[in-house]
Scaffold this active site. Sequence first.
Site, short mmCIF file in Angstrom:
data_model
loop_
_atom_site.label_atom_id
_atom_site.label_comp_id
_atom_site.label_asym_id
_atom_site.label_seq_id
_atom_site.Cartn_x
_atom_site.Cartn_y
_atom_site.Cartn_z
N SER A 143 76.49 35.79 50.63
CA SER A 143 77.05 36.91 51.39
C SER A 143 78.54 36.63 51.59
O SER A 143 78.98 35.48 51.47
CB SER A 143 76.36 37.01 52.74
OG SER A 143 76.95 38.03 53.55
N TYR A 157 73.18 33.02 60.57
CA TYR A 157 73.16 33.66 59.24
C TYR A 157 74.35 33.18 58.40
O TYR A 157 74.20 32.81 57.22
CB TYR A 157 73.18 35.18 59.41
CG TYR A 157 73.23 35.95 58.12
CD1 TYR A 157 72.09 36.13 57.36
CD2 TYR A 157 74.43 36.51 57.65
CE1 TYR A 157 72.13 36.85 56.16
CE2 TYR A 157 74.48 37.23 56.47
CZ TYR A 157 73.33 37.40 55.73
OH TYR A 157 73.38 38.09 54.56
P1 NAP Z 1 66.04 43.65 52.88
O1 NAP Z 1 66.25 45.07 52.46
O2 NAP Z 1 65.61 43.37 54.27
O3 NAP Z 1 65.05 42.93 51.85
C1 NAP Z 1 64.74 41.56 52.03
C2 NAP Z 1 63.75 41.11 51.00
O4 NAP Z 1 63.45 39.72 51.23
C3 NAP Z 1 62.43 41.84 51.08
O5 NAP Z 1 61.89 41.99 49.80
C4 NAP Z 1 61.55 40.89 51.91
O6 NAP Z 1 60.19 41.14 51.59
C5 NAP Z 1 62.03 39.55 51.40
N1 NAP Z 1 61.78 38.43 52.30
C6 NAP Z 1 62.25 38.23 53.56
N2 NAP Z 1 61.79 37.07 54.04
C7 NAP Z 1 61.02 36.51 53.06
C8 NAP Z 1 60.26 35.32 52.97
N3 NAP Z 1 60.18 34.44 53.99
N4 NAP Z 1 59.59 35.08 51.83
C9 NAP Z 1 59.64 35.94 50.80
N5 NAP Z 1 60.33 37.10 50.83
C10 NAP Z 1 61.01 37.37 51.95
O7 NAP Z 1 67.39 42.80 52.68
P2 NAP Z 1 68.64 43.01 51.69
O8 NAP Z 1 69.69 43.74 52.44
O9 NAP Z 1 68.17 43.52 50.37
O10 NAP Z 1 69.11 41.49 51.55
C11 NAP Z 1 68.68 40.70 50.46
C12 NAP Z 1 69.56 39.47 50.35
O11 NAP Z 1 70.92 39.89 50.25
C13 NAP Z 1 69.49 38.55 51.57
O12 NAP Z 1 69.58 37.21 51.16
C14 NAP Z 1 70.72 38.95 52.37
O13 NAP Z 1 71.18 37.89 53.17
C15 NAP Z 1 71.69 39.25 51.24
N6 NAP Z 1 72.79 40.13 51.64
C16 NAP Z 1 72.59 41.44 51.97
C17 NAP Z 1 73.67 42.24 52.30
C18 NAP Z 1 73.53 43.72 52.61
O14 NAP Z 1 74.55 44.34 52.96
N7 NAP Z 1 72.38 44.33 52.51
C19 NAP Z 1 74.95 41.70 52.34
C20 NAP Z 1 75.11 40.36 52.02
C21 NAP Z 1 74.04 39.58 51.66
P3 NAP Z 1 58.95 40.89 52.60
O15 NAP Z 1 59.40 41.30 53.97
O16 NAP Z 1 57.88 41.74 52.02
O17 NAP Z 1 58.63 39.44 52.48
#
Ligand code: NAP
Length: 258
Positions: A143, A157
């Site tokens: 991130s 985080y």
């Molecule tokens: P999201 O929409 O909440 O999706 C998160 C995914 O991770 C889901 O598929 C969830 O599935 C899975 N997950 C969470 N905990 C888990 C665990 N313990 N074991 C296995 N699967 C798990 O989040 P997102 O926004 O796509 O973020 C994804 C990644 O991108 C993260 O690492 C986040 O830090 C990073 N990121 C996101 C943003 C943003 O703006 N969205 C920005 C920077 C970085 P289940 O709940 O079904 O397990």
Amino acid sequence: MFTPLRGRSVIVTGSSKGIGRGIALRFGLAGCKLLIVSRKLEEAKAVAAEIVAAGGEARAFVADVTSQADMEAMALAAIDGFGTIDILCANAGIFPAAKLGAMTAADFDSVIGTNLKGTFLAVSACLPAMKAKKAGRIILTSSITGPVTGYPGWSHYGASKAGQLGFMRTAAIELAPFGITVNAVLPGNIATEGLAGLGEEYVRQMEASVPMRRLGSVTDIANAALFFASDEAAYITGQSLVIDGGQILPESLAALES
Ligand code: NAP
């Protein structure tokens, strides 16, 4: 023109929704075989079905990245299903907010356990297969928050996301002799289910703070992951790529608004 990735075996953790789903769909379009990993079977199955409906190959697998046994089972499932593991996208992550003073030790452990230790466990589980064939691509979803910026409520985080980059740099050195590269994508604010959960006001403020005046799409991140996975990126390792519409560039509000 890039060498096609058709037929490569790809694991994407946290691919039931959000950025992970976007990465999985993009690799699916490229003709890869996908293992869709999340804690919820039905949601993982739905993404696998999307890829299959588009003419690709995908399987759903239930696993929690905080569990070593689950990560080892995940690696075996990819090998059983697709014969090998070519690419791991360690993407699963959580971002609950808690300011210092209110943040508990359990909150801290939970975020570090999923985002940082989960990365270590997913990578470790896939290494034997990658080392055996002296080839592999590992792409971490970090991130901008932590490695580059800060945001109130996300000290745990930010530490987890900066920690992923510290992990990556040494992993890249250790794994280079095996033909395995380790790189990271650093998303800015990307329109996902998880981000929407932070509320409309958060989303509106973020759109206003990005020079491109929009949130990123999951495809913006997936395209960068695809590049790191390509044959053409073979000599790139231990590197991180910010994909944020220019969000980290303005040094003041005036720089953004003028
Ligand atoms: P999201 O929409 O909440 O999706 C998160 C995914 O991770 C889901 O598929 C969830 O599935 C899975 N997950 C969470 N905990 C888990 C665990 N313990 N074991 C296995 N699967 C798990 O989040 P997102 O926004 O796509 O973020 C994804 C990644 O991108 C993260 O690492 C986040 O830090 C990073 N990121 C996101 C943003 C943003 O703006 N969205 C920005 C920077 C970085 P289940 O709940 O079904 O397990």
